[in-house]
Design a protein around this motif. Structure first.
Motif, PDB file in Angstrom:
ATOM      1  N   LEU A   1       0.837  -1.202   0.000  1.00  0.00           N
ATOM      2  CA  LEU A   1       0.000   0.000   0.000  1.00  0.00           C
ATOM      3  C   LEU A   1       0.873   1.253   0.000  1.00  0.00           C
ATOM      4  O   LEU A   1       0.596   2.218  -0.719  1.00  0.00           O
ATOM      5  CB  LEU A   1      -0.949  -0.013   1.195  1.00  0.00           C
ATOM      6  CG  LEU A   1      -2.041  -1.080   1.144  1.00  0.00           C
ATOM      7  CD1 LEU A   1      -2.789  -1.150   2.468  1.00  0.00           C
ATOM      8  CD2 LEU A   1      -2.992  -0.844  -0.022  1.00  0.00           C
ATOM      9  N   GLU A   2       1.944   1.235   0.772  1.00  0.00           N
ATOM     10  CA  GLU A   2       2.857   2.383   0.818  1.00  0.00           C
ATOM     11  C   GLU A   2       3.571   2.576  -0.521  1.00  0.00           C
ATOM     12  O   GLU A   2       3.740   3.696  -0.990  1.00  0.00           O
ATOM     13  CB  GLU A   2       3.857   2.217   1.955  1.00  0.00           C
ATOM     14  CG  GLU A   2       3.197   2.370   3.321  1.00  0.00           C
ATOM     15  CD  GLU A   2       4.067   1.914   4.472  1.00  0.00           C
ATOM     16  OE1 GLU A   2       5.154   1.352   4.248  1.00  0.00           O
ATOM     17  OE2 GLU A   2       3.627   2.119   5.630  1.00  0.00           O
TER      18      GLU A   2
ATOM     19  N   PHE B   1       1.061   3.912  -3.060  1.00  0.00           N
ATOM     20  CA  PHE B   1       0.756   5.303  -2.737  1.00  0.00           C
ATOM     21  C   PHE B   1       1.903   6.219  -3.179  1.00  0.00           C
ATOM     22  O   PHE B   1       1.666   7.262  -3.797  1.00  0.00           O
ATOM     23  CB  PHE B   1       0.500   5.453  -1.230  1.00  0.00           C
ATOM     24  CG  PHE B   1      -0.013   6.811  -0.838  1.00  0.00           C
ATOM     25  CD1 PHE B   1      -1.361   7.109  -0.955  1.00  0.00           C
ATOM     26  CD2 PHE B   1       0.850   7.784  -0.361  1.00  0.00           C
ATOM     27  CE1 PHE B   1      -1.839   8.358  -0.600  1.00  0.00           C
ATOM     28  CE2 PHE B   1       0.378   9.029  -0.005  1.00  0.00           C
ATOM     29  CZ  PHE B   1      -0.976   9.328  -0.122  1.00  0.00           C
TER      30      PHE B   1
ATOM     31  N   TRP C   1       1.911   6.545  -6.918  1.00  0.00           N
ATOM     32  CA  TRP C   1       0.789   7.393  -7.318  1.00  0.00           C
ATOM     33  C   TRP C   1       1.148   8.869  -7.145  1.00  0.00           C
ATOM     34  O   TRP C   1       0.905   9.679  -8.027  1.00  0.00           O
ATOM     35  CB  TRP C   1      -0.445   7.010  -6.500  1.00  0.00           C
ATOM     36  CG  TRP C   1      -1.660   7.841  -6.777  1.00  0.00           C
ATOM     37  CD1 TRP C   1      -2.246   8.069  -7.996  1.00  0.00           C
ATOM     38  CD2 TRP C   1      -2.454   8.545  -5.820  1.00  0.00           C
ATOM     39  NE1 TRP C   1      -3.350   8.866  -7.840  1.00  0.00           N
ATOM     40  CE2 TRP C   1      -3.500   9.165  -6.518  1.00  0.00           C
ATOM     41  CE3 TRP C   1      -2.366   8.691  -4.447  1.00  0.00           C
ATOM     42  CZ2 TRP C   1      -4.479   9.934  -5.873  1.00  0.00           C
ATOM     43  CZ3 TRP C   1      -3.332   9.448  -3.813  1.00  0.00           C
ATOM     44  CH2 TRP C   1      -4.369  10.066  -4.521  1.00  0.00           C
TER      45      TRP C   1
ATOM     46  N   PRO D   1      -4.986   4.219  -7.161  1.00  0.00           N
ATOM     47  CA  PRO D   1      -5.903   4.327  -6.016  1.00  0.00           C
ATOM     48  C   PRO D   1      -6.905   3.163  -5.960  1.00  0.00           C
ATOM     49  O   PRO D   1      -7.200   2.659  -4.883  1.00  0.00           O
ATOM     50  CB  PRO D   1      -6.613   5.658  -6.242  1.00  0.00           C
ATOM     51  CG  PRO D   1      -5.659   6.455  -7.057  1.00  0.00           C
ATOM     52  CD  PRO D   1      -4.973   5.455  -7.950  1.00  0.00           C
TER      53      PRO D   1
ATOM     54  N   MET E   1      -5.125   0.138  -4.598  1.00  0.00           N
ATOM     55  CA  MET E   1      -4.940   0.264  -3.144  1.00  0.00           C
ATOM     56  C   MET E   1      -6.233  -0.089  -2.405  1.00  0.00           C
ATOM     57  O   MET E   1      -6.202  -0.807  -1.406  1.00  0.00           O
ATOM     58  CB  MET E   1      -4.490   1.678  -2.781  1.00  0.00           C
ATOM     59  CG  MET E   1      -3.058   1.972  -3.113  1.00  0.00           C
ATOM     60  SD  MET E   1      -2.531   3.607  -2.554  1.00  0.00           S
ATOM     61  CE  MET E   1      -3.068   4.631  -3.914  1.00  0.00           C
TER      62      MET E   1
ATOM     63  N   LEU F   1      -3.976   4.177   5.101  1.00  0.00           N
ATOM     64  CA  LEU F   1      -4.203   4.956   3.880  1.00  0.00           C
ATOM     65  C   LEU F   1      -4.641   6.381   4.204  1.00  0.00           C
ATOM     66  O   LEU F   1      -4.200   7.336   3.561  1.00  0.00           O
ATOM     67  CB  LEU F   1      -5.237   4.262   2.999  1.00  0.00           C
ATOM     68  CG  LEU F   1      -4.797   2.951   2.370  1.00  0.00           C
ATOM     69  CD1 LEU F   1      -5.955   2.290   1.623  1.00  0.00           C
ATOM     70  CD2 LEU F   1      -3.603   3.157   1.450  1.00  0.00           C
TER      71      LEU F   1
ATOM     72  N   LEU G   1      -1.533   8.293   5.338  1.00  0.00           N
ATOM     73  CA  LEU G   1      -0.663   8.612   4.207  1.00  0.00           C
ATOM     74  C   LEU G   1      -1.192   9.833   3.451  1.00  0.00           C
ATOM     75  O   LEU G   1      -0.445  10.764   3.137  1.00  0.00           O
ATOM     76  CB  LEU G   1      -0.539   7.414   3.260  1.00  0.00           C
ATOM     77  CG  LEU G   1       0.259   6.220   3.757  1.00  0.00           C
ATOM     78  CD1 LEU G   1       0.080   5.026   2.815  1.00  0.00           C
ATOM     79  CD2 LEU G   1       1.729   6.567   3.909  1.00  0.00           C
ATOM     80  N   ALA G   2      -2.492   9.821   3.174  1.00  0.00           N
ATOM     81  CA  ALA G   2      -3.097  10.929   2.424  1.00  0.00           C
ATOM     82  C   ALA G   2      -3.094  12.223   3.245  1.00  0.00           C
ATOM     83  O   ALA G   2      -2.753  13.298   2.727  1.00  0.00           O
ATOM     84  CB  ALA G   2      -4.510  10.564   1.996  1.00  0.00           C
TER      85      ALA G   2
ATOM     86  N   GLU H   1       0.362  13.787   3.440  1.00  0.00           N
ATOM     87  CA  GLU H   1       0.709  14.462   2.186  1.00  0.00           C
ATOM     88  C   GLU H   1      -0.038  15.777   2.052  1.00  0.00           C
ATOM     89  O   GLU H   1       0.522  16.760   1.583  1.00  0.00           O
ATOM     90  CB  GLU H   1       0.428  13.559   0.979  1.00  0.00           C
ATOM     91  CG  GLU H   1       1.472  12.512   0.772  1.00  0.00           C
ATOM     92  CD  GLU H   1       2.885  13.075   0.622  1.00  0.00           C
ATOM     93  OE1 GLU H   1       3.081  14.062  -0.111  1.00  0.00           O
ATOM     94  OE2 GLU H   1       3.790  12.519   1.246  1.00  0.00           O
TER      95      GLU H   1
ATOM     96  N   LEU I   1      -5.652  14.046  -3.709  1.00  0.00           N
ATOM     97  CA  LEU I   1      -5.575  13.488  -2.358  1.00  0.00           C
ATOM     98  C   LEU I   1      -6.905  13.626  -1.623  1.00  0.00           C
ATOM     99  O   LEU I   1      -7.339  12.701  -0.917  1.00  0.00           O
ATOM    100  CB  LEU I   1      -4.454  14.175  -1.565  1.00  0.00           C
ATOM    101  CG  LEU I   1      -3.040  13.766  -1.956  1.00  0.00           C
ATOM    102  CD1 LEU I   1      -2.013  14.764  -1.414  1.00  0.00           C
ATOM    103  CD2 LEU I   1      -2.726  12.357  -1.459  1.00  0.00           C
TER     104      LEU I   1
ATOM    105  N   PHE J   1      -9.218  11.026  -2.960  1.00  0.00           N
ATOM    106  CA  PHE J   1      -8.842   9.721  -2.424  1.00  0.00           C
ATOM    107  C   PHE J   1      -9.367   9.547  -1.003  1.00  0.00           C
ATOM    108  O   PHE J   1      -9.926   8.491  -0.655  1.00  0.00           O
ATOM    109  CB  PHE J   1      -7.322   9.555  -2.477  1.00  0.00           C
ATOM    110  CG  PHE J   1      -6.834   8.226  -1.962  1.00  0.00           C
ATOM    111  CD1 PHE J   1      -7.052   7.066  -2.695  1.00  0.00           C
ATOM    112  CD2 PHE J   1      -6.154   8.135  -0.768  1.00  0.00           C
ATOM    113  CE1 PHE J   1      -6.609   5.834  -2.230  1.00  0.00           C
ATOM    114  CE2 PHE J   1      -5.689   6.916  -0.287  1.00  0.00           C
ATOM    115  CZ  PHE J   1      -5.930   5.767  -1.027  1.00  0.00           C
TER     116      PHE J   1
END
Length: 172
Positions: free
Chosen positions: A95-96, A99, A102, A116, A119, A131, A134-135, A138, A162, A165
């Motif tokens: 997943l990382e 991401f 992406w 996405p 994921m 997830l 992470l988003a 960012e 983002l 997502f």
């Protein structure tokens, strides 16, 4: 040297697909992980394009492999229980990676909907906080220049992607 790198990566994909054919999911995932790690480290625009083309060509195989591995279980003889084929640590690593790739593609203004979706297909409900973090991390890194007359379309595009997502993530 660059020709060697391209040849090596092409062979890597072919070998990964061969592993899938032999039901060696872990071996295939390890080879795909090498390809992704190399792509994420790549700084040469010419090689980046070649990498992305190879990854795009391999994406259907990788997507099927990750989907199968994420939803399959194995019988663990030691604990006499069923355990996921794709352990949480391995799943989080993928997943990382997905991401990060992406994000790199967003930076090149590439409209990217496959990553996405992959994921979300691979992630279990217990992975949604990862997830989401992470988003959100960012998004927090995005510059906030509310008083500027200059519009940064790159940053704006990334922010919108983002935010979209985050909205697609199921609430757990």
């Amino acid at each position: 040297m660059q020709r060697w790198k391209v040849f090596w990566r092409t062979e890597l994909i072919e070998e990964a697909i061969a592993h899938i054919g032999h039901n060696d999911y872990q071996g295939a995932l390890d080879l795909f992980a090498l390809l992704f790690e190399e792509r994420l480290r790549e700084h040469s625009p010419a090689l980046t394009t070649i990498f992305d083309e190879m990854i795009d060509a391999a994406t259907p195989s990788l997507e099927a492999l990750l989907g199968e591995a994420s939803s399959s279980t194995l019988f663990n003889v030691d604990t006499v229980t069923l355990s996921p084929l794709l352990t949480p640590d391995v799943r989080h690593g993928w997943l990382e990676r997905l991401f990060a790739l992406w994000l790199k593609r967003l930076d090149t203004h590439r409209v990217e909907e496959d990553l996405p979706e992959i994921m979300l297909d691979v992630a279990w409900s217990e992975d949604m906080p990862l997830l989401r973090n992470l988003a959100q991390n960012e998004l927090q890194k995005q510059p906030r220049s509310e008083h500027s007359n200059i519009v940064d379309f790159t940053s704006q595009y990334r922010t919108k992607a983002l935010e979209k997502f985050l909205k697609e993530l199921p609430r757990t």
